[in-house]
Design a protein around this motif. Structure first.
Motif, PDB file in Angstrom:
ATOM      1  N   VAL A  84       0.840  -1.200   0.000  1.00 14.33           N
ATOM      2  CA  VAL A  84       0.000   0.000   0.000  1.00 14.33           C
ATOM      3  C   VAL A  84       0.877   1.253   0.000  1.00 14.33           C
ATOM      4  O   VAL A  84       0.632   2.215  -0.735  1.00 14.33           O
ATOM      5  CB  VAL A  84      -0.955  -0.003   1.207  1.00 14.33           C
ATOM      6  CG1 VAL A  84      -1.675   1.342   1.336  1.00 14.33           C
ATOM      7  CG2 VAL A  84      -1.972  -1.135   1.077  1.00 14.33           C
ATOM      8  N   TRP A  85       1.917   1.243   0.845  1.00 13.49           N
ATOM      9  CA  TRP A  85       2.815   2.400   0.909  1.00 13.49           C
ATOM     10  C   TRP A  85       3.490   2.629  -0.441  1.00 13.49           C
ATOM     11  O   TRP A  85       3.582   3.754  -0.924  1.00 13.49           O
ATOM     12  CB  TRP A  85       3.879   2.172   1.981  1.00 13.49           C
ATOM     13  CG  TRP A  85       4.778   3.365   2.180  1.00 13.49           C
ATOM     14  CD1 TRP A  85       4.602   4.384   3.057  1.00 13.49           C
ATOM     15  CD2 TRP A  85       5.986   3.660   1.458  1.00 13.49           C
ATOM     16  NE1 TRP A  85       5.620   5.303   2.940  1.00 13.49           N
ATOM     17  CE2 TRP A  85       6.489   4.880   1.959  1.00 13.49           C
ATOM     18  CE3 TRP A  85       6.690   3.011   0.442  1.00 13.49           C
ATOM     19  CZ2 TRP A  85       7.663   5.462   1.488  1.00 13.49           C
ATOM     20  CZ3 TRP A  85       7.862   3.599  -0.036  1.00 13.49           C
ATOM     21  CH2 TRP A  85       8.346   4.807   0.488  1.00 13.49           C
ATOM     22  N   GLU A  86       3.958   1.545  -1.056  1.00 13.06           N
ATOM     23  CA  GLU A  86       4.650   1.684  -2.332  1.00 13.06           C
ATOM     24  C   GLU A  86       3.744   2.247  -3.408  1.00 13.06           C
ATOM     25  O   GLU A  86       4.148   3.120  -4.193  1.00 13.06           O
ATOM     26  CB  GLU A  86       5.200   0.325  -2.788  1.00 13.06           C
ATOM     27  CG  GLU A  86       5.958   0.415  -4.120  1.00 13.06           C
ATOM     28  CD  GLU A  86       6.416  -0.940  -4.622  1.00 13.06           C
ATOM     29  OE1 GLU A  86       7.078  -0.958  -5.682  1.00 13.06           O
ATOM     30  OE2 GLU A  86       6.113  -1.964  -3.986  1.00 13.06           O
ATOM     31  N   ALA A  87       2.506   1.785  -3.455  1.00 10.95           N
ATOM     32  CA  ALA A  87       1.573   2.273  -4.471  1.00 10.95           C
ATOM     33  C   ALA A  87       1.333   3.772  -4.311  1.00 10.95           C
ATOM     34  O   ALA A  87       1.353   4.537  -5.291  1.00 10.95           O
ATOM     35  CB  ALA A  87       0.263   1.498  -4.389  1.00 10.95           C
ATOM     36  N   ALA A  88       1.090   4.194  -3.055  1.00 13.26           N
ATOM     37  CA  ALA A  88       0.851   5.619  -2.805  1.00 13.26           C
ATOM     38  C   ALA A  88       2.105   6.440  -3.089  1.00 13.26           C
ATOM     39  O   ALA A  88       2.043   7.532  -3.676  1.00 13.26           O
ATOM     40  CB  ALA A  88       0.393   5.815  -1.365  1.00 13.26           C
ATOM     41  N   HIS A  98       4.614   5.659  -5.142  1.00 12.83           N
ATOM     42  CA  HIS A  98       4.877   5.684  -6.579  1.00 12.83           C
ATOM     43  C   HIS A  98       3.997   6.727  -7.270  1.00 12.83           C
ATOM     44  O   HIS A  98       4.466   7.527  -8.094  1.00 12.83           O
ATOM     45  CB  HIS A  98       4.619   4.293  -7.158  1.00 12.83           C
ATOM     46  CG  HIS A  98       5.055   4.151  -8.577  1.00 12.83           C
ATOM     47  ND1 HIS A  98       4.726   3.072  -9.353  1.00 12.83           N
ATOM     48  CD2 HIS A  98       5.793   4.965  -9.395  1.00 12.83           C
ATOM     49  CE1 HIS A  98       5.238   3.229 -10.560  1.00 12.83           C
ATOM     50  NE2 HIS A  98       5.889   4.371 -10.606  1.00 12.83           N
ATOM     51  N   ALA A  99       2.714   6.721  -6.926  1.00 10.65           N
ATOM     52  CA  ALA A  99       1.790   7.683  -7.527  1.00 10.65           C
ATOM     53  C   ALA A  99       2.195   9.114  -7.202  1.00 10.65           C
ATOM     54  O   ALA A  99       2.156  10.002  -8.070  1.00 10.65           O
ATOM     55  CB  ALA A  99       0.374   7.404  -7.043  1.00 10.65           C
ATOM     56  N   ARG A 100       2.595   9.340  -5.968  1.00 10.46           N
ATOM     57  CA  ARG A 100       2.995  10.691  -5.551  1.00 10.46           C
ATOM     58  C   ARG A 100       4.234  11.158  -6.300  1.00 10.46           C
ATOM     59  O   ARG A 100       4.297  12.296  -6.790  1.00 10.46           O
ATOM     60  CB  ARG A 100       3.242  10.697  -4.046  1.00 10.46           C
ATOM     61  CG  ARG A 100       3.741  12.019  -3.487  1.00 10.46           C
ATOM     62  CD  ARG A 100       3.737  12.004  -1.972  1.00 10.46           C
ATOM     63  NE  ARG A 100       4.368  13.168  -1.428  1.00 10.46           N
ATOM     64  CZ  ARG A 100       5.566  13.191  -0.837  1.00 10.46           C
ATOM     65  NH1 ARG A 100       6.253  12.074  -0.718  1.00 10.46           N
ATOM     66  NH2 ARG A 100       6.070  14.310  -0.350  1.00 10.46           N
ATOM     67  N   GLU A 119       5.418  10.079  -9.196  1.00  7.16           N
ATOM     68  CA  GLU A 119       5.134  10.273 -10.617  1.00  7.16           C
ATOM     69  C   GLU A 119       4.381  11.573 -10.858  1.00  7.16           C
ATOM     70  O   GLU A 119       4.617  12.270 -11.847  1.00  7.16           O
ATOM     71  CB  GLU A 119       4.354   9.081 -11.159  1.00  7.16           C
ATOM     72  CG  GLU A 119       5.146   7.777 -11.203  1.00  7.16           C
ATOM     73  CD  GLU A 119       6.429   7.908 -12.002  1.00  7.16           C
ATOM     74  OE1 GLU A 119       6.422   8.582 -13.058  1.00  7.16           O
ATOM     75  OE2 GLU A 119       7.457   7.346 -11.568  1.00  7.16           O
ATOM     76  N   LYS A 120       3.472  11.914  -9.950  1.00  8.15           N
ATOM     77  CA  LYS A 120       2.729  13.169 -10.104  1.00  8.15           C
ATOM     78  C   LYS A 120       3.662  14.370  -9.979  1.00  8.15           C
ATOM     79  O   LYS A 120       3.565  15.332 -10.756  1.00  8.15           O
ATOM     80  CB  LYS A 120       1.617  13.266  -9.060  1.00  8.15           C
ATOM     81  CG  LYS A 120       0.747  14.520  -9.208  1.00  8.15           C
ATOM     82  CD  LYS A 120      -0.373  14.556  -8.206  1.00  8.15           C
ATOM     83  CE  LYS A 120      -1.305  15.736  -8.477  1.00  8.15           C
ATOM     84  NZ  LYS A 120      -0.615  17.030  -8.555  1.00  8.15           N
ATOM     85  N   ILE A 121       4.554  14.351  -8.995  1.00  6.78           N
ATOM     86  CA  ILE A 121       5.498  15.446  -8.834  1.00  6.78           C
ATOM     87  C   ILE A 121       6.374  15.596 -10.069  1.00  6.78           C
ATOM     88  O   ILE A 121       6.603  16.709 -10.574  1.00  6.78           O
ATOM     89  CB  ILE A 121       6.360  15.238  -7.572  1.00  6.78           C
ATOM     90  CG1 ILE A 121       5.506  15.312  -6.312  1.00  6.78           C
ATOM     91  CG2 ILE A 121       7.480  16.288  -7.520  1.00  6.78           C
ATOM     92  CD1 ILE A 121       6.232  14.902  -5.042  1.00  6.78           C
ATOM     93  N   LEU A 122       6.845  14.470 -10.601  1.00  8.57           N
ATOM     94  CA  LEU A 122       7.665  14.510 -11.806  1.00  8.57           C
ATOM     95  C   LEU A 122       6.884  15.093 -12.998  1.00  8.57           C
ATOM     96  O   LEU A 122       7.389  15.952 -13.715  1.00  8.57           O
ATOM     97  CB  LEU A 122       8.172  13.108 -12.144  1.00  8.57           C
ATOM     98  CG  LEU A 122       9.191  12.485 -11.185  1.00  8.57           C
ATOM     99  CD1 LEU A 122       9.461  11.037 -11.568  1.00  8.57           C
ATOM    100  CD2 LEU A 122      10.478  13.286 -11.161  1.00  8.57           C
ATOM    101  N   ALA A 123       5.657  14.590 -13.167  1.00  9.58           N
ATOM    102  CA  ALA A 123       4.836  15.060 -14.293  1.00  9.58           C
ATOM    103  C   ALA A 123       4.529  16.555 -14.155  1.00  9.58           C
ATOM    104  O   ALA A 123       4.570  17.300 -15.146  1.00  9.58           O
ATOM    105  CB  ALA A 123       3.552  14.242 -14.377  1.00  9.58           C
ATOM    106  N   ASP A 124       4.216  16.998 -12.941  1.00 15.71           N
ATOM    107  CA  ASP A 124       3.888  18.400 -12.720  1.00 15.71           C
ATOM    108  C   ASP A 124       5.073  19.305 -12.999  1.00 15.71           C
ATOM    109  O   ASP A 124       4.903  20.522 -13.242  1.00 15.71           O
ATOM    110  CB  ASP A 124       3.432  18.618 -11.264  1.00 15.71           C
ATOM    111  CG  ASP A 124       2.036  18.032 -10.992  1.00 15.71           C
ATOM    112  OD1 ASP A 124       1.359  17.651 -11.972  1.00 15.71           O
ATOM    113  OD2 ASP A 124       1.663  17.932  -9.804  1.00 15.71           O
ATOM    114  N   ASN A 125       6.278  18.734 -12.950  1.00 16.70           N
ATOM    115  CA  ASN A 125       7.469  19.532 -13.202  1.00 16.70           C
ATOM    116  C   ASN A 125       8.087  19.234 -14.566  1.00 16.70           C
ATOM    117  O   ASN A 125       9.259  19.557 -14.804  1.00 16.70           O
ATOM    118  CB  ASN A 125       8.492  19.294 -12.080  1.00 16.70           C
ATOM    119  CG  ASN A 125       8.115  19.978 -10.789  1.00 16.70           C
ATOM    120  OD1 ASN A 125       8.409  21.161 -10.595  1.00 16.70           O
ATOM    121  ND2 ASN A 125       7.444  19.269  -9.910  1.00 16.70           N
TER     122      ASN A 125
END
Length: 207
Positions: free
Chosen positions: A187-191, A193-195, A197-203
């Motif tokens: 569960v921790w890894e999924a959350a 990973h998503a976080r 990837e979002k930070i990377l995409a937003d930047n």
């Protein structure tokens, strides 16, 4: 004396997440022997001017059992304590020394199992001449420490919880630890990973 029983079960990492950098001592103040167990206790504060250790030697007879004696020493050229002082402190129930300075007789402290966190060791003792008030605000490892603040220290670092925030910080730490205990690594890894990837995409980071 403050009730710090539950703080023994709270890692410095958890407290650091809650309190931030300003309440975490710098990395120069470290356990002086390996495998020191976590200590937690109310601060009994001492200020020693350069080259003098009188007030730490006075403090071991005045601090209550369970206290962590926190010392702002004036230099790293003179030891503020040695083996006998550590032995008396241990016998009187002092939980640990946290010293922005140095001690001597490290082997004796290690052999008796007395926890010392400091900048290092030097064989030269200080003098005993400078009288100063005890239990006033000191600065240790970059943190302002007041009497009664809760000091938690282990191999991960040293964190100071202000006394007036003790109850709230303790409740928040318990809640954080309980949440983490209920969360599997999957569960921790999924959350996580998503976080990330979002930070990377937003930047604007592309695969």
């Amino acid at each position: 004396m403050n009730d710090v029983t539950g703080f023994h079960d709270i890692p410095p990492t958890t407290l650091a997440d809650l309190l931030g950098r300003e309440q975490v001592m710098d990395i120069g103040i470290r356990p002086l022997w390996p495998s020191i167990s976590r200590v937690a206790g109310p601060a009994f504060t001492v200020h020693c001017p350069p080259g003098d250790n009188l007030m730490l030697h006075a403090a071991i007879y005045r601090a209550q059992p369970g206290s962590v004696i926190v010392v702002e020493a004036g230099d790293v050229d003179h030891a503020v304590a040695g083996g006998n002082v550590c032995a008396v402190a241990r016998r009187r129930g002092i939980a640990a020394f946290v010293v922005d300075g140095v001690i001597r007789d490290l082997a004796e402290a290690r052999d008796m199992g007395f926890p010392v966190f400091a900048r290092g060791v030097i064989p030269i003792p200080g003098t005993k001449a400078a009288v100063a008030p005890l239990n006033e605000q000191v600065r240790c490892g970059g943190v302002r420490v007041n009497p009664g603040d809760i000091v938690v220290a282990d191999e991960e670092g040293i964190v100071v919880t202000p006394g007036d925030r003790q109850e709230q910080v303790f409740r928040d730490a318990q809640a954080k630890l309980a949440k983490e205990a209920d969360e599997s690594l999957d569960v921790w890894e999924a959350a996580h990973h998503a976080r990330i990837e979002k930070i990377l995409a937003d930047n604007g980071f592309g695969n």
